[in-house]
Each structure stands twice: as C-alpha cells, then as structure tokens.
Design an enzyme around this catalytic site. Structure first.
Site, short mmCIF file in Angstrom:
data_model
loop_
_atom_site.label_atom_id
_atom_site.label_comp_id
_atom_site.label_asym_id
_atom_site.label_seq_id
_atom_site.Cartn_x
_atom_site.Cartn_y
_atom_site.Cartn_z
N HIS A 7 42.03 35.82 31.42
CA HIS A 7 43.49 35.66 31.37
C HIS A 7 44.02 34.99 32.64
O HIS A 7 43.34 34.96 33.66
CB HIS A 7 44.22 36.98 31.14
CG HIS A 7 43.98 38.04 32.17
ND1 HIS A 7 42.99 38.97 32.07
CD2 HIS A 7 44.63 38.32 33.33
CE1 HIS A 7 43.03 39.79 33.12
NE2 HIS A 7 44.01 39.42 33.91
N HIS A 79 47.40 35.68 39.43
CA HIS A 79 45.93 35.64 39.56
C HIS A 79 45.29 35.07 38.30
O HIS A 79 45.94 34.96 37.26
CB HIS A 79 45.35 37.02 39.88
CG HIS A 79 45.51 38.07 38.82
ND1 HIS A 79 46.57 38.96 38.79
CD2 HIS A 79 44.75 38.39 37.74
CE1 HIS A 79 46.43 39.77 37.77
NE2 HIS A 79 45.35 39.44 37.09
N GLU A 130 40.45 37.83 39.83
CA GLU A 130 39.99 39.09 39.26
C GLU A 130 38.68 38.83 38.51
O GLU A 130 38.56 37.80 37.82
CB GLU A 130 41.06 39.62 38.28
CG GLU A 130 40.73 40.93 37.61
CD GLU A 130 41.86 41.41 36.69
OE1 GLU A 130 42.73 40.60 36.30
OE2 GLU A 130 41.88 42.61 36.36
#
Ligand code: CO
Length: 134
Positions: A7, A79, A130
């Site tokens: 994502h 992010h 991440e």
C-alpha cells in the site's frame, strides 16, 4: 527481497473528506474506518486492482502522524509498504547493512493483522518505508 507494493499511505487531516474523495469522486472501493490504538491512527483502506491506498488519520494524543500533519496541513504521502516473506530475516539483512529500524526493532502487528516494521526514511531515499510479512 521485497515483493509487491502492499500500500501507499496518505495522511489526511479530514478523514470523511478523504473517504468521500476516494469513494465518490474517484470511484474506488473504500473500507470502513478502523481504530488502530497500538499505532495511534485510524485507517481506511482503498482497494485498487494492483495495490491499496491507506488513508491515515490521527487517533489519540500522541499520534505518530500528528507532527506530519502539522508540517503538511493538506495531508500527503506518509509511507510506502512493501511485502516480505520473512520480516525478521529482512530486518536482519537490512540492519546488517546499517539501516535503522524505528522503535524497538521488533515487528508489531499492523493494520492487516500481520507483522510490520518501519525503516528510517533517511536510510530509504527519504521515504518512510514499512515492511509487512505476508
Ligand atoms: Co502502512
């Protein structure tokens, strides 16, 4: 080592406006908001054919995205998240190359119920990154 882009996370100052934008204007499938008290955020996922957008809104006093929204009052990309098959092996490899993992260095359970880690943005082309084990 990294796999799919899981994502792209976008911090939004107004969650309802962000939901309306993605659902009504852009015509995407949007999840219900979910409180993530361990992460100090409320998340909404926008499902796209090849990845997801994660809308992030602060939850509680010490939300990690509160400062980001102070600096970016209109919101912004917060992010990127890449999938890995073994998050501890990925961490050990990256730490061995001098990269910094935020927090304790141990994976936390992320918004999808899977272990996640964050890499210091200064070590990843200025991008908070991440890793999620899938
Ligand atoms: Co994320």
């Amino acid at each position: 080592m990294i796999g799919r882009l899981n994502h792209v996370a976008i911090a939004v100052p107004d969650l309802d406006a962000g939901i309306a934008l993605y659902r009504d204007s852009l015509g995407a499938a949007v999840s219900e908001p979910v409180d993530q008290p361990d992460h100090g955020v409320i998340t909404v996922f926008v499902d796209l054919p090849n990845t997801k957008i994660e809308l992030l809104h602060p939850l509680g006093e010490n939300s990690p995205i509160a400062k980001f929204l102070e600096r970016n009052p209109a919101g912004g990309i917060h992010h990127l998240c890449y999938e890995v098959t073994d998050i501890r092996a990925a961490r050990d490899r990256l730490v061995g190359q001098g990269m910094r993992v935020l927090g304790s260095g141990e994976p936390k359970i992320g918004a999808h119920g899977k272990p996640v880690l964050f890499l210091h943005p200064k070590d990843v082309c200025g991008t908070l990154t991440e890793l999620e084990e899938v």
